[in-house]
Design an enzyme around this catalytic site. Structure first.
Site, PDB file in Angstrom:
ATOM      1  N   GLY A 184      -5.549  37.947  36.678  1.00  0.00           N
ATOM      2  CA  GLY A 184      -7.002  37.958  36.545  1.00  0.00           C
ATOM      3  C   GLY A 184      -7.672  38.164  37.886  1.00  0.00           C
ATOM      4  O   GLY A 184      -7.181  37.716  38.932  1.00  0.00           O
ATOM      5  N   CYS A 219     -22.307  38.201  36.349  1.00  0.00           N
ATOM      6  CA  CYS A 219     -23.644  37.592  36.321  1.00  0.00           C
ATOM      7  C   CYS A 219     -24.741  38.650  36.255  1.00  0.00           C
ATOM      8  O   CYS A 219     -25.877  38.349  35.887  1.00  0.00           O
ATOM      9  CB  CYS A 219     -23.853  36.720  37.554  1.00  0.00           C
ATOM     10  SG  CYS A 219     -22.777  35.271  37.618  1.00  0.00           S
ATOM     11  N   ALA A 237      -4.138  27.416  39.418  1.00  0.00           N
ATOM     12  CA  ALA A 237      -5.151  27.963  38.509  1.00  0.00           C
ATOM     13  C   ALA A 237      -6.533  27.765  39.119  1.00  0.00           C
ATOM     14  O   ALA A 237      -6.787  26.766  39.813  1.00  0.00           O
ATOM     15  CB  ALA A 237      -5.075  27.299  37.137  1.00  0.00           C
TER      16      ALA A 237
END
Length: 552
Positions: free
Chosen positions: A9, A44, A283
């Protein structure tokens, strides 16, 4: 020996971890695997791309695979989805989504940055064409295509949080009629309801129809292709397009399948070095649980700032540095039309949910800079603090100008364990066009500190007004004529000393003015003349248009 780090990611946390790790270790082998088409983009900004304030998808791209390769010697593979993790063998199984090829990669360190996914509860009709979520650039692109193809003129936005408010604004900019449906009786659900009222009034004035306190029960499609949004009250809202903005949930399926522990909120459990329950696996970002530094409780928080900081901390630890994450306090802000609303720390409703009772709050409505300089705008502020030691617990601000600066100052003090006494002594930049000699932040601290010192006796607009009090309005006659609380006695402050005989001493006196300052002066005067006087915090601006609070 060089180590191989795989990052699953990109976006905020993953991309930050990759770049920081390269800066710390020139010899590390770094591989980023991203199942989407973009490794680092500004999600955003998606509502503003829909509204065409941002003209191109490229403007939202913060970094490309080519940039990572050329500048950082980092390999990025977009369109590659990690299907499983072998924590014992330290490998990941990957599928190239463009070819369907499956392959395996080994790692020394693994960083999970899967983010969060949009909530799509099992509401009948939620999968109908024309019902969209907004999480990725392709989502924004499909919304634009749908609006154009349908020649849409009516939209329903479901959810009154950040994305819901921003989408409502941007759809209005495109010329659509917009209805915002929110299950709670307020927008910005994490905040206290009374602090959202100025924004709700502003949105209505801008033409957004607010349907608050009414959850969606179903979506249906009419014969002409239009959508109908039915709510629990029985109301129906017609739309050409529906935007779902009801929140997100952490993407934890990969971690859960690998046997990585989840926390009590359903996010990935990490320590302050961002380590998971499995060796050499970290994480970051929206998928992990964070510690709220004010309450000490575990929480989920989908904000880019904490994700970026966590990415840096992971890289530090992989590179051998002892770096730790302090936690979060939820500092956030949202712009809607030409108004902003934001908060930091805990709201009053959050404190009540946690069972905390030893807190106080004050309300104020100062100008964002001195009133004599042109352009002064009113700020609506609420400061919440510990009733024993004055430690700042939270703040909320709404207004047209300077909201972020006020919040940022208070947020910094919260992070450093500051008190209301620190706020009244804060030394802030002042010139007439920027603030005041007593800045709004100073004023908030002074009001709170005066409360703890026993000089100020405020009552909050969240309190019901008992029958056994005298309501005293100390504003001028013109202000009284524009509106006043039912049953109040009107004595302007300048006449109060000579009119004390009009007030009985056998019951408390609750005093109000326009914003609370004259009310405080009146309360001080009355207390010294033997009255049990209280200042109605925030004055008429906080009490005069109350919706949920009625006199008992």
């Amino acid at each position: 020996m060089s180590q191989k780090t795989i990052i699953i990611g990109g976006v905020a946390g993953g991309a930050s971890a990759a770049a920081r790790l390269r800066r710390l270790d020139e010899n590390a082998e770094i591989l980023v695997l991203e199942r989407g088409p973009y490794v680092s983009f500004a999600n955003c900004g998606l509502p503003y791309r829909v509204g065409e304030l941002i003209k191109s998808d490229d403007d939202l791209l913060l970094a490309s695979p080519g940039l990572f390769r050329d500048r950082f010697k980092i390999e990025v593979r977009t369109g590659n989805e990690v299907r499983s993790i072998d924590t014992e063998g330290k490998t990941v199984s990957v599928r190239d989504l463009s070819t369907g090829e499956d392959y395996s990669e080994s790692y020394d360190n693994l960083v999970l940055a899967p983010g969060a996914k949009a909530l799509r509860p099992p509401i009948p009709g939620i999968d109908l064409p024309g019902v969209f979520s907004v999480r990725t650039i392709p989502d924004a692109r499909e919304i634009q295509r749908w609006i154009a193809a349908k020649n849409a003129d009516k939209a329903v936005v479901v959810g009154g949080g950040f994305i819901g408010l921003e989408m409502a604004e941007n759809l209005k900019h495109l010329g659509l009629e917009v209805t915002l449906v929110e299950m709670l009786d307020q927008v910005m659900p994490p905040m206290d309801a009374e602090m959202t009222r100025p924004l709700e009034k502003h949105m209505s004035a801008k033409g957004v129809r607010l349907a608050l306190g009414d959850g969606v029960s179903s979506f249906t499609e009419a014969a002409d292709g239009k959508l109908s949004v039915q709510t629990q009250s029985g109301a129906k809202h017609e739309a050409d397009i529906v935007i779902l903005a009801i929140g997100v949930q952490p993407e934890t399926s990969l971690a859960q399948a690998a046997g990585i522990d989840l926390g009590e909120r359903g996010g990935i459990l990490v320590d302050d070095r961002m380590r998971t329950s499995k060796p050499d696996i970290y994480a970051v970002g929206d998928a992990v649980e964070k510690i709220d530094t004010v309450s000490g409780q575990s929480m989920l928080l989908a904000l880019a700032g904490p994700a970026n900081r966590q990415g840096r901390i992971v890289a530090d630890n992989i590179a051998g540095r002892d770096s730790r994450f302090r936690g979060v306090q939820g500092t956030s802000i949202c712009g809607v039309f030409d108004m902003a609303i934001g908060s930091t720390g805990l709201s009053e409703k959050a404190l009540q949910r946690l069972g905390v009772t030893n807190y106080r709050s004050v309300y104020l409505h100062p100008a964002h800079h001195v009133g004599y300089y042109p352009g002064a705008e009113t700020l609506h502020m609420k400061l919440i603090f510990d009733s024993e030691d004055g430690k700042i617990l939270g703040a909320q601000v709404t207004g047209k100008t300077d909201v972020a600066r006020k919040l940022d100052v208070i947020a910094t003090y919260i992070q450093m364990g500051g008190t209301v006494y620190d706020l009244e002594e804060a030394e802030l930049a002042y010139a007439p066009q920027f603030g005041a000699a007593k800045d709004a932040v100073n004023l908030a601290g002074m009001l709170a500190a005066n409360t703890l010192r026993g000089d100020h006796f405020p009552v909050s607009p969240t309190q019901a007004i008992p029958e056994e009090v005298t309501l005293l309005d100390v504003r001028e006659a013109a202000e009284w004529d524009r509106g006043h609380l039912e049953g109040a006695v009107h004595i302007p402050l300048g006449s109060l000393r000579d009119s004390l005989d009009k007030l009985a001493k056998d019951q408390p006196v609750w005093v109000y003015c326009h914003v609370g300052k004259r009310g405080y002066d009146a309360q001080r005067m009355l207390r010294q003349h033997g009255y049990e006087a209280y200042n109605m915090s925030g004055g008429w601006l906080s009490w005069g248009e109350r919706v949920i609070l009625k006199r008992r």
